[in-house]
Each structure stands twice: as C-alpha cells, then as structure tokens.
Design a protein around this motif. Structure first.
Motif, PDB file in Angstrom:
ATOM      1  N   ASN A 163       1.020   6.678  -6.387  1.00 39.97           N
ATOM      2  CA  ASN A 163      -0.087   7.607  -6.572  1.00 39.97           C
ATOM      3  C   ASN A 163       0.405   9.040  -6.337  1.00 39.97           C
ATOM      4  O   ASN A 163      -0.001   9.960  -7.046  1.00 39.97           O
ATOM      5  CB  ASN A 163      -1.268   7.293  -5.635  1.00 39.97           C
ATOM      6  N   ILE A 164       1.221   9.209  -5.330  1.00 39.61           N
ATOM      7  CA  ILE A 164       1.742  10.541  -5.035  1.00 39.61           C
ATOM      8  C   ILE A 164       2.605  10.983  -6.197  1.00 39.61           C
ATOM      9  O   ILE A 164       2.551  12.136  -6.645  1.00 39.61           O
ATOM     10  CB  ILE A 164       2.514  10.576  -3.718  1.00 39.61           C
ATOM     11  N   LEU A 165       3.428  10.110  -6.693  1.00 45.84           N
ATOM     12  CA  LEU A 165       4.299  10.457  -7.801  1.00 45.84           C
ATOM     13  C   LEU A 165       3.452  10.714  -9.071  1.00 45.84           C
ATOM     14  O   LEU A 165       3.736  11.635  -9.841  1.00 45.84           O
ATOM     15  CB  LEU A 165       5.313   9.321  -8.101  1.00 45.84           C
ATOM     16  N   GLU A 217       0.841  -1.195   0.000  1.00 47.36           N
ATOM     17  CA  GLU A 217       0.000   0.000   0.000  1.00 47.36           C
ATOM     18  C   GLU A 217       0.874   1.242   0.000  1.00 47.36           C
ATOM     19  O   GLU A 217       0.532   2.246  -0.656  1.00 47.36           O
ATOM     20  CB  GLU A 217      -0.928  -0.007   1.226  1.00 47.36           C
ATOM     21  N   LEU A 218       1.980   1.164   0.741  1.00 49.29           N
ATOM     22  CA  LEU A 218       2.899   2.313   0.776  1.00 49.29           C
ATOM     23  C   LEU A 218       3.481   2.536  -0.627  1.00 49.29           C
ATOM     24  O   LEU A 218       3.574   3.676  -1.089  1.00 49.29           O
ATOM     25  CB  LEU A 218       4.003   2.063   1.802  1.00 49.29           C
ATOM     26  N   VAL A 219       3.869   1.461  -1.280  1.00 52.25           N
ATOM     27  CA  VAL A 219       4.408   1.601  -2.636  1.00 52.25           C
ATOM     28  C   VAL A 219       3.316   2.179  -3.552  1.00 52.25           C
ATOM     29  O   VAL A 219       3.582   3.066  -4.380  1.00 52.25           O
ATOM     30  CB  VAL A 219       4.943   0.240  -3.155  1.00 52.25           C
TER      31      VAL A 219
END
Length: 178
Positions: free
Chosen positions: A172-174, A165-167
């Motif tokens: 998603n942030i990127l 999920e962090l990846v």
C-alpha cells in the motif's frame, strides 16, 4: 615254632586244708587271691551242709560260680549292647547338635536376609512414591509443553498474519508512493 620264654611261677595254694602246687604265668599274689576265693566258696557250701564231702562241695561251688559267671557274661553282653546303643545315641546327639548349630546359623542368615528384604521393601516403596511423583511432574510438564506449543503455534500464526499485513502495508505504501 618258637616257644615263649616267659618265666613260669610255682605257687603253692591251700584249698580246704590241701596244698596244691600250681605252675602259672601270673604273679603269686593274683593266684593266691583266686585260690582264697575258691576256698571261701567251697567253705560256704559246706557251712550249709557240714556232712557234704569236699568233692560234692567243690562241684556245687563250681556250679554256683559258673551260674554267676554266666550271669556276669549276660550282664557284660547287656553292657556291651548298652555301650553300642550309647555310642549310636552319642553319634546321633553329635549329628543333632551339628544340625542344630547349622539350623541356628541358617536362622541367623534368614534373619539377616529378612532384614535386607524389609529394607529393600522400604526402598522399593520410596522408589514407587518417587516414580509417582515424577510421573505427575512429567504429566504436568507434558500439559505445560502442549500449552506452550499451542501458544507458539498461535504466536507463529499471529506473526504470519502480521507479516502478511506488513507486506500489504508495504505494498500500500509503495502503491501510494507511486
């Protein structure tokens, strides 16, 4: 051949009123005692029959004396046999006493060994109880370890899911930032 140089004693004894000179190796008192005994025996026989001639009385006295001698020899033989039996029984008694002492010593050893055995039995029971206690603890710890493994596995799965999920969130942030 050498002759013995023992002095010979000349002893005069009186039997039924007749003097006899006897040459002997024995002492005078012993021979006079024997002659007095013979004289009394013959007089005793003559007392029962006063008309008996001295020769016949001497023969009958000799027969009585020989009968007593044979009887005494039989008694001596019986005593010798009794002595032999006594010695055998004494030997058996000593062997039995020795065996009894050995048996008593063995009994003492047996009692000591029995005490040690009973002590070991108690110790063995205590060790069995301790073993059971450790088995129960081991089983309990094994169950606890298994639970901990499951928890670790679940935590590792959650960590992996969180990392995924962090990846995804970073992606998603990127993606969002680009």
């Amino acid at each position: 051949m050498e002759e013995k140089n023992t002095p010979k004693n000349r002893v005069v004894v009186n039997i039924l009123g007749t003097n006899y000179t006897i040459i002997t190796d024995n002492d005078e008192d012993s021979l006079k005692k024997v002659a007095g005994f013979v004289d009394e025996l013959i007089k005793e026989v003559k007392k029962n029959n006063p008309y008996m001639n001295p020769y016949t009385a001497a023969v009958l006295s000799s027969l009585n004396l020989c009968e007593e001698l044979f009887s005494l020899k039989d008694e001596v033989e019986d005593l010798r046999k009794d002595k032999e039996e006594y010695e055998i029984l004494t030997d058996y008694k000593e062997k039995l006493m020795s065996a009894l002492e050995e048996a008593e010593a063995n009994e003492a050893k047996r009692l000591s060994m029995q005490y040690k055995y009973e002590k070991l039995e108690i110790e063995n029971e205590e060790l069995k109880d301790l073993l059971e206690e450790y088995k129960e603890k081991f089983t309990s710890m094994r169950s606890e370890i298994e639970l901990n493994r499951r928890s670790i596995s679940e935590l590792q799965n959650k960590l992996l899911e969180n990392q995924i999920e962090l990846v995804k969130a970073r992606k998603n942030i990127l993606d969002y930032s680009s």
